[in-house]
Scaffold this active site. Structure first.
Site, PDB file in Angstrom:
ATOM      1  N   PRO A  32      37.179  40.511   1.912  1.00  0.00           N
ATOM      2  CA  PRO A  32      37.217  39.272   2.696  1.00  0.00           C
ATOM      3  C   PRO A  32      38.207  38.235   2.180  1.00  0.00           C
ATOM      4  O   PRO A  32      38.390  38.084   0.977  1.00  0.00           O
ATOM      5  CB  PRO A  32      35.781  38.727   2.597  1.00  0.00           C
ATOM      6  N   ASN A  33      38.843  37.586   3.119  1.00  0.00           N
ATOM      7  CA  ASN A  33      39.776  36.467   2.895  1.00  0.00           C
ATOM      8  C   ASN A  33      41.141  36.899   2.381  1.00  0.00           C
ATOM      9  O   ASN A  33      42.042  36.070   2.272  1.00  0.00           O
ATOM     10  CB  ASN A  33      39.165  35.405   1.957  1.00  0.00           C
ATOM     11  N   ARG A  84      46.450  31.168   1.431  1.00  0.00           N
ATOM     12  CA  ARG A  84      45.154  30.931   0.783  1.00  0.00           C
ATOM     13  C   ARG A  84      45.377  30.555  -0.684  1.00  0.00           C
ATOM     14  O   ARG A  84      45.843  31.377  -1.472  1.00  0.00           O
ATOM     15  CB  ARG A  84      44.327  32.213   0.852  1.00  0.00           C
ATOM     16  N   TYR A 107      46.675  32.623  -5.772  1.00  0.00           N
ATOM     17  CA  TYR A 107      46.903  33.961  -5.234  1.00  0.00           C
ATOM     18  C   TYR A 107      48.365  34.248  -4.875  1.00  0.00           C
ATOM     19  O   TYR A 107      48.685  35.349  -4.454  1.00  0.00           O
ATOM     20  CB  TYR A 107      46.013  34.181  -4.004  1.00  0.00           C
ATOM     21  N   ASN A 112      40.294  46.146  -3.750  1.00  0.00           N
ATOM     22  CA  ASN A 112      40.092  44.744  -4.083  1.00  0.00           C
ATOM     23  C   ASN A 112      38.996  44.261  -3.145  1.00  0.00           C
ATOM     24  O   ASN A 112      39.253  43.914  -1.989  1.00  0.00           O
ATOM     25  CB  ASN A 112      41.362  43.911  -3.899  1.00  0.00           C
ATOM     26  N   ALA A 135      35.419  38.767  -2.840  1.00  0.00           N
ATOM     27  CA  ALA A 135      34.131  38.171  -3.225  1.00  0.00           C
ATOM     28  C   ALA A 135      32.988  39.192  -3.250  1.00  0.00           C
ATOM     29  O   ALA A 135      32.012  39.021  -3.995  1.00  0.00           O
ATOM     30  CB  ALA A 135      33.790  37.022  -2.287  1.00  0.00           C
ATOM     31  N   GLU A 157      40.057  49.452  -9.413  1.00  0.00           N
ATOM     32  CA  GLU A 157      39.715  48.087  -9.005  1.00  0.00           C
ATOM     33  C   GLU A 157      40.926  47.180  -9.262  1.00  0.00           C
ATOM     34  O   GLU A 157      41.525  47.251 -10.337  1.00  0.00           O
ATOM     35  CB  GLU A 157      38.527  47.629  -9.865  1.00  0.00           C
ATOM     36  N   HIS A 167      42.351  43.034  -8.852  1.00  0.00           N
ATOM     37  CA  HIS A 167      42.211  41.621  -8.487  1.00  0.00           C
ATOM     38  C   HIS A 167      43.521  40.927  -8.788  1.00  0.00           C
ATOM     39  O   HIS A 167      44.121  41.161  -9.847  1.00  0.00           O
ATOM     40  CB  HIS A 167      41.096  40.945  -9.302  1.00  0.00           C
ATOM     41  N   ARG A 219      37.626  32.985 -14.736  1.00  0.00           N
ATOM     42  CA  ARG A 219      37.330  31.970 -13.725  1.00  0.00           C
ATOM     43  C   ARG A 219      35.844  31.571 -13.800  1.00  0.00           C
ATOM     44  O   ARG A 219      35.230  31.690 -14.845  1.00  0.00           O
ATOM     45  CB  ARG A 219      37.752  32.494 -12.347  1.00  0.00           C
TER      46      ARG A 219
END
Ligand code: DQA
Length: 146
Positions: free
Chosen positions: A10-11, A18, A23, A72, A75, A96, A98, A105
């Site tokens: 998502p996103n 964004r 990012y 990825n 969230a 994985e 990111h 974070r």
């Protein structure tokens, strides 16, 4: 030919605009175009899927029409037992990725339902992380120039 699925959560469709300070300014389409070119050089097949919906991501995994995935989960990484179960159910290797490093974070991003079942993780390397993941999987599957 080895088939790689790039699964984007998502996103990530909003990449480019964004929170660019976190990012970057590259769009998802630009990242995918550059990965497609890289995959062509490595001699692997690549497919892309982005969704803002947990079930759609899970359905895409259930299709099981690939040999390995680059994931990825955005969230959902921090919330989704269902996505973890889907990855365990299909029992195919995944890396994985990111763009940022979630472990540096907010504390809620330190919770990760995918990390321990991924074959490898690239975090905090921006879009380069996807390329590292692609190279790693190509190597794993014996591509010669990876
Ligand atoms: C992300 C990190 C996640 O914590 C966040 O929810 C995202 C993107 C990353 O690529 O840095 O949406 O997966």
């Amino acid at each position: 030919m080895t088939r790689i699925l790039v699964l984007q959560g998502p996103n990530l469709d909003l990449l480019g605009t964004r929170q660019p300070q976190l990012y970057g300014t590259e769009t998802l389409a630009e990242i995918h175009a550059s990965l497609a070119e890289h995959a062509r050089r490595l001699g692997v097949e690549i497919d892309f899927f982005q969704s803002n919906h947990e079930g759609a991501l899970i359905d895409r995994l259930h299709a099981r029409d690939f040999d390995a995935a680059i994931v990825n989960a955005a969230a959902y990484t921090h919330t989704s037992v269902a996505l973890r179960d889907a990855l365990l159910a299909i029992a195919l290797p995944f890396v994985e990725v990111h763009l940022t490093d979630p472990w540096t974070r907010e504390p809620f991003r330190h919770v990760n339902f995918l990390h321990d079942i991924a074959v490898e993780t690239f975090a905090g390397r921006g879009s380069h992380g996807y390329h590292l993941a692609l190279e790693s999987l190509a190597r794993r599957f014996g591509a010669t120039d990876a």
